[in-house]
Design a protein around this motif. Sequence first.
Motif, mmCIF file in Angstrom:
data_model
loop_
_atom_site.group_PDB
_atom_site.id
_atom_site.type_symbol
_atom_site.label_atom_id
_atom_site.label_comp_id
_atom_site.label_asym_id
_atom_site.label_seq_id
_atom_site.Cartn_x
_atom_site.Cartn_y
_atom_site.Cartn_z
ATOM 1 N N ARG A 68 46.831 -36.696 -55.091
ATOM 2 C CA ARG A 68 45.507 -36.478 -54.501
ATOM 3 C C ARG A 68 44.847 -35.227 -55.085
ATOM 4 O O ARG A 68 43.658 -35.234 -55.396
ATOM 5 C CB ARG A 68 45.587 -36.346 -52.980
ATOM 6 N N GLN A 69 45.618 -34.153 -55.242
ATOM 7 C CA GLN A 69 45.068 -32.924 -55.819
ATOM 8 C C GLN A 69 44.538 -33.177 -57.222
ATOM 9 O O GLN A 69 43.445 -32.715 -57.571
ATOM 10 C CB GLN A 69 46.141 -31.833 -55.871
ATOM 11 N N LEU A 70 45.300 -33.924 -58.018
ATOM 12 C CA LEU A 70 44.859 -34.220 -59.383
ATOM 13 C C LEU A 70 43.589 -35.080 -59.362
ATOM 14 O O LEU A 70 42.653 -34.842 -60.125
ATOM 15 C CB LEU A 70 45.970 -34.905 -60.175
ATOM 16 N N ALA A 100 48.612 -33.709 -70.599
ATOM 17 C CA ALA A 100 47.581 -33.863 -71.632
ATOM 18 C C ALA A 100 46.475 -32.833 -71.460
ATOM 19 O O ALA A 100 45.988 -32.258 -72.436
ATOM 20 C CB ALA A 100 47.002 -35.274 -71.597
ATOM 21 N N ILE A 101 46.085 -32.568 -70.225
ATOM 22 C CA ILE A 101 45.024 -31.596 -69.968
ATOM 23 C C ILE A 101 45.499 -30.187 -70.319
ATOM 24 O O ILE A 101 44.834 -29.446 -71.041
ATOM 25 C CB ILE A 101 44.549 -31.675 -68.500
ATOM 26 N N VAL A 102 46.670 -29.819 -69.818
ATOM 27 C CA VAL A 102 47.202 -28.469 -70.051
ATOM 28 C C VAL A 102 47.420 -28.206 -71.539
ATOM 29 O O VAL A 102 47.143 -27.119 -72.051
ATOM 30 C CB VAL A 102 48.507 -28.255 -69.245
ATOM 31 N N LYS A 130 42.443 -24.306 -64.754
ATOM 32 C CA LYS A 130 42.839 -24.523 -63.350
ATOM 33 C C LYS A 130 44.276 -25.021 -63.262
ATOM 34 O O LYS A 130 45.059 -24.545 -62.444
ATOM 35 C CB LYS A 130 41.919 -25.561 -62.688
ATOM 36 N N LEU A 131 44.619 -26.012 -64.090
ATOM 37 C CA LEU A 131 45.959 -26.593 -64.026
ATOM 38 C C LEU A 131 47.019 -25.646 -64.589
ATOM 39 O O LEU A 131 48.147 -25.636 -64.111
ATOM 40 C CB LEU A 131 45.999 -27.946 -64.743
ATOM 41 N N LYS A 132 46.652 -24.846 -65.579
ATOM 42 C CA LYS A 132 47.601 -23.858 -66.116
ATOM 43 C C LYS A 132 47.934 -22.808 -65.062
ATOM 44 O O LYS A 132 49.085 -22.410 -64.917
ATOM 45 C CB LYS A 132 47.032 -23.164 -67.359
ATOM 46 N N LYS A 133 46.914 -22.372 -64.304
ATOM 47 C CA LYS A 133 47.132 -21.371 -63.265
ATOM 48 C C LYS A 133 48.034 -21.896 -62.160
ATOM 49 O O LYS A 133 48.793 -21.150 -61.561
ATOM 50 C CB LYS A 133 45.789 -20.924 -62.663
ATOM 51 N N GLN A 134 47.934 -23.198 -61.881
ATOM 52 C CA GLN A 134 48.764 -23.791 -60.833
ATOM 53 C C GLN A 134 50.226 -23.861 -61.255
ATOM 54 O O GLN A 134 51.102 -23.874 -60.416
ATOM 55 C CB GLN A 134 48.278 -25.203 -60.492
#
Length: 194
Positions: A68-70, A100-102, A130-134
Amino acid sequence: MYDYFSGKLIFKAPTHVILDVGGIGYHIHISLTTFSQIKDQEHCKLFVSFQVREDAQTLYGFATEGERQLFNHLISVSGIGPNTGRMMLSSITPEEIQSAIVNGHVATIQKIKGIGPKSAQRVILELQDKLKKQGPDALIALPVTKASVPEEALAALVMLGFVKAQAEKVLNSLINMEPDQSVEQLIKAALKKL
């Protein structure tokens, strides 16, 4: 507004379920990833994202909080709506999308139906930080009248917006090549050919 619904599955299809919660049946759109996790369950808990538009109020459900977060990250990108976000999560796994995004793999995102090179680059540009920080553990790990497998796959593809005749032709060729595929395998293979 809503966080999750827990109840009895009255109806299951690869694209949506009807979940009975306290005597009320909720029509909830799902991804193929979620369907593969709940297809053998009678009761389930779905984390939901409630999307309101001028002409519709729609619930999207996910087997895990991470999916859901993604999904919410994806639909925050300009040009990516809820149906495209669901298509992305049905085409490749959430872990593959996040990776793939990161890692900036435009080609992986671009191979998803409905995502062109500009959209793929925009997804990476807007979500990479955003995803790298998570961190890598932010995405919660996913465990991995009844219609026939081809009928379910066809219904799912039509609900995802594909032309019925074209989807049927692709499914028939896939079944001829490998007859004993699951619904999920057929849909994923068809998404690559449509």
